[in-house]
Design a protein around this motif. Sequence first.
Motif, mmCIF file in Angstrom:
data_model
loop_
_atom_site.group_PDB
_atom_site.id
_atom_site.type_symbol
_atom_site.label_atom_id
_atom_site.label_comp_id
_atom_site.label_asym_id
_atom_site.label_seq_id
_atom_site.Cartn_x
_atom_site.Cartn_y
_atom_site.Cartn_z
ATOM 1 N N GLN A 145 -16.714 5.852 13.240
ATOM 2 C CA GLN A 145 -16.561 7.300 13.401
ATOM 3 C C GLN A 145 -16.732 7.704 14.860
ATOM 4 O O GLN A 145 -16.080 8.636 15.337
ATOM 5 C CB GLN A 145 -17.583 8.023 12.527
ATOM 6 C CG GLN A 145 -17.338 7.894 11.032
ATOM 7 C CD GLN A 145 -16.023 8.512 10.599
ATOM 8 O OE1 GLN A 145 -15.585 9.533 11.140
ATOM 9 N NE2 GLN A 145 -15.372 7.895 9.634
ATOM 10 N N ALA A 146 -17.624 7.013 15.575
ATOM 11 C CA ALA A 146 -17.819 7.307 16.992
ATOM 12 C C ALA A 146 -16.552 7.009 17.793
ATOM 13 O O ALA A 146 -16.150 7.793 18.665
ATOM 14 C CB ALA A 146 -19.002 6.511 17.535
ATOM 15 N N ASP A 147 -15.921 5.873 17.511
ATOM 16 C CA ASP A 147 -14.675 5.538 18.211
ATOM 17 C C ASP A 147 -13.575 6.546 17.885
ATOM 18 O O ASP A 147 -12.786 6.928 18.758
ATOM 19 C CB ASP A 147 -14.224 4.132 17.819
ATOM 20 C CG ASP A 147 -14.931 3.062 18.640
ATOM 21 O OD1 ASP A 147 -15.804 3.425 19.450
ATOM 22 O OD2 ASP A 147 -14.622 1.868 18.471
ATOM 23 N N LEU A 148 -13.508 6.959 16.627
ATOM 24 C CA LEU A 148 -12.504 7.946 16.239
ATOM 25 C C LEU A 148 -12.735 9.270 16.957
ATOM 26 O O LEU A 148 -11.794 9.885 17.475
ATOM 27 C CB LEU A 148 -12.534 8.150 14.723
ATOM 28 C CG LEU A 148 -11.569 9.197 14.150
ATOM 29 C CD1 LEU A 148 -10.130 8.821 14.465
ATOM 30 C CD2 LEU A 148 -11.773 9.355 12.651
ATOM 31 N N ALA A 149 -13.994 9.707 17.002
ATOM 32 C CA ALA A 149 -14.306 10.957 17.707
ATOM 33 C C ALA A 149 -14.024 10.826 19.196
ATOM 34 O O ALA A 149 -13.518 11.774 19.830
ATOM 35 C CB ALA A 149 -15.773 11.327 17.469
ATOM 36 N N ALA A 150 -14.336 9.671 19.781
ATOM 37 C CA ALA A 150 -14.078 9.459 21.207
ATOM 38 C C ALA A 150 -12.582 9.501 21.502
ATOM 39 O O ALA A 150 -12.144 10.103 22.498
ATOM 40 C CB ALA A 150 -14.678 8.126 21.649
ATOM 41 N N ALA A 151 -11.780 8.848 20.646
ATOM 42 C CA ALA A 151 -10.333 8.856 20.859
ATOM 43 C C ALA A 151 -9.762 10.260 20.727
ATOM 44 O O ALA A 151 -8.896 10.678 21.510
ATOM 45 C CB ALA A 151 -9.664 7.911 19.857
ATOM 46 N N THR A 152 -10.254 11.011 19.739
ATOM 47 C CA THR A 152 -9.785 12.384 19.565
ATOM 48 C C THR A 152 -10.126 13.238 20.776
ATOM 49 O O THR A 152 -9.288 13.999 21.286
ATOM 50 C CB THR A 152 -10.409 12.988 18.302
ATOM 51 O OG1 THR A 152 -10.048 12.194 17.161
ATOM 52 C CG2 THR A 152 -9.928 14.412 18.084
ATOM 53 N N ALA A 153 -11.371 13.111 21.255
ATOM 54 C CA ALA A 153 -11.787 13.900 22.420
ATOM 55 C C ALA A 153 -11.000 13.509 23.666
ATOM 56 O O ALA A 153 -10.630 14.380 24.475
ATOM 57 C CB ALA A 153 -13.290 13.713 22.657
ATOM 58 N N ALA A 154 -10.738 12.213 23.842
ATOM 59 C CA ALA A 154 -9.972 11.776 25.010
ATOM 60 C C ALA A 154 -8.546 12.325 24.969
ATOM 61 O O ALA A 154 -8.007 12.759 25.994
ATOM 62 C CB ALA A 154 -9.964 10.251 25.081
ATOM 63 N N ALA A 155 -7.936 12.321 23.786
ATOM 64 C CA ALA A 155 -6.584 12.876 23.664
ATOM 65 C C ALA A 155 -6.582 14.377 23.939
ATOM 66 O O ALA A 155 -5.673 14.900 24.606
ATOM 67 C CB ALA A 155 -6.034 12.584 22.273
ATOM 68 N N MET A 437 -7.428 -1.009 20.945
ATOM 69 C CA MET A 437 -8.191 -2.202 21.303
ATOM 70 C C MET A 437 -9.683 -2.055 21.026
ATOM 71 O O MET A 437 -10.456 -3.001 21.190
ATOM 72 C CB MET A 437 -7.973 -2.537 22.781
ATOM 73 C CG MET A 437 -6.548 -2.930 23.124
ATOM 74 S SD MET A 437 -6.290 -3.057 24.925
ATOM 75 C CE MET A 437 -7.558 -4.237 25.377
ATOM 76 N N GLY A 438 -10.125 -0.849 20.639
ATOM 77 C CA GLY A 438 -11.551 -0.636 20.399
ATOM 78 C C GLY A 438 -12.345 -0.405 21.651
ATOM 79 O O GLY A 438 -13.566 -0.575 21.651
ATOM 80 N N ASP A 439 -11.679 0.012 22.755
ATOM 81 C CA ASP A 439 -12.372 0.189 24.044
ATOM 82 C C ASP A 439 -12.369 1.636 24.504
ATOM 83 O O ASP A 439 -12.533 1.912 25.695
ATOM 84 C CB ASP A 439 -11.681 -0.666 25.134
ATOM 85 C CG ASP A 439 -11.801 -2.145 24.865
ATOM 86 O OD1 ASP A 439 -12.747 -2.535 24.160
ATOM 87 O OD2 ASP A 439 -10.951 -2.917 25.358
ATOM 88 N N VAL A 440 -12.189 2.580 23.594
ATOM 89 C CA VAL A 440 -12.017 3.971 24.019
ATOM 90 C C VAL A 440 -13.284 4.513 24.665
ATOM 91 O O VAL A 440 -13.214 5.368 25.560
ATOM 92 C CB VAL A 440 -11.587 4.828 22.809
ATOM 93 C CG1 VAL A 440 -12.699 4.948 21.784
ATOM 94 C CG2 VAL A 440 -11.125 6.204 23.267
ATOM 95 N N GLN A 441 -14.458 4.015 24.263
ATOM 96 C CA GLN A 441 -15.692 4.505 24.874
ATOM 97 C C GLN A 441 -15.956 3.907 26.245
ATOM 98 O O GLN A 441 -16.913 4.295 26.920
ATOM 99 C CB GLN A 441 -16.880 4.235 23.948
ATOM 100 C CG GLN A 441 -16.825 4.983 22.624
ATOM 101 C CD GLN A 441 -18.116 4.872 21.854
ATOM 102 O OE1 GLN A 441 -19.196 5.135 22.374
ATOM 103 N NE2 GLN A 441 -18.026 4.489 20.588
#
Length: 444
Positions: A145-155, A437-441
Amino acid sequence: MKQRLFLLVAVISTASSTLPAQTALSLGDAARLAAKQSGGVDVARQRVAQAEARVTQRRGALFPDLAAGIAQAERNINSATFGFSFSNPVTGQSLLRPDGEIIGPVPTVDLRYRLQQPLLDLGNVAKWRAAQSLVLAASADVQAQADLAAATAAAVYVRAARAEAQLTSRRADSALAADLVRIARDQLQAGTGIALDVTRAESQLANVRAQIIGARNERDRGLLELKRAVGLPLDAPLMLRDSLAGMPVGDVAPEAASALARATESRADVKALLAQETAQRAASQAIRWERTPQLGLVLDQGVIGKNWNRLLPTYSWGVQLSVGLFDGFRREGRVQEQLAASRETDAKLRDLRAQSALEVRAALLDLSAALEQVDAVRERLRLAEQEVSQAQERFRAGVAGNGDVIAALLSLNQARTLRNDALASYHGSRVALARAMGDVQQLP
């Protein structure tokens, strides 16, 4: 006078202390902040707390169960319910009426405690371990969920940066249009220009100002969405530390093979499904262990009597061995349910791995195409700026009207928009590749 000055300073300092400090975020800061405090992550953390509470419940089945009670009662009974009658051993006559009689009331006072301690219960041990596996699965879901939230915020950050760049471009267009109006008016006053040139220039300026209003609204909405994505209050001041043009362009993209390997190994949602599958298999094993014998100690001890003046101690204890022989195939049904859930999770895992491979390849293609597009629109922007400069020189020299300048300004306006779109597409592809790749954070 000094008191008034002191009061004024105190009011100013108090007002300034209540103003919230402005938050400046980079692209990576937004991703990490969203991963830390977004709503979805908080919900996932509560699932971990629930799973940990279930571990405590399962572990509790292995500890002693102790209960105590005090009872004071009074009762009577019909002797016919005994099913037999007491006889006098001398006369042989029945002591109780054959058709029954009421005995009592008999008062009782009972104080006792009861202890049950499992000595061997492999089924509950397996359930306890299965509950621990669920905690690991819930913890892995927090990271997903953290990666999903990070990707959403980055977009969302990229979209907000594009809106900010659009507003800056429209303001630059407005400055050129205002300069064109000034030149046209000066020429009209000098007798070397015509009123039509002034009207055209003013129309272009009005058009650009309308575009500024739209761009400003888009920027403000983008900032609101970004605040929501990172978990900040909607009225908190926020500034983008990274501009669209200031973010790095042309980074070396990873090889497809290494990117695919990281996608299958590092993605948090893949790890979450693997942990969930492990927990489901542990749950099915725990159900099978319920068939094993259960050995326990039972102790019941206390005092009982007719009144509080005379209470006599009584007790009972024993060791109990129980084996579940048949439960109507309920256990088998529960095992099949867990196995079906495990197969479902395995199917989701295969589909997610295939989807992640697609996302990696698509992001690499988009990144390469966006990089080429950025180079192309930069050249077009350079030519559009050169066209505006040449048209302005011809207009100032009186060789041509401002129609050519307005056409050049429209071309420059479009070139700047295309430049912003290309940069937003490139950085959006960077975010998509990091997510795949799982590196959004780890974004800078």
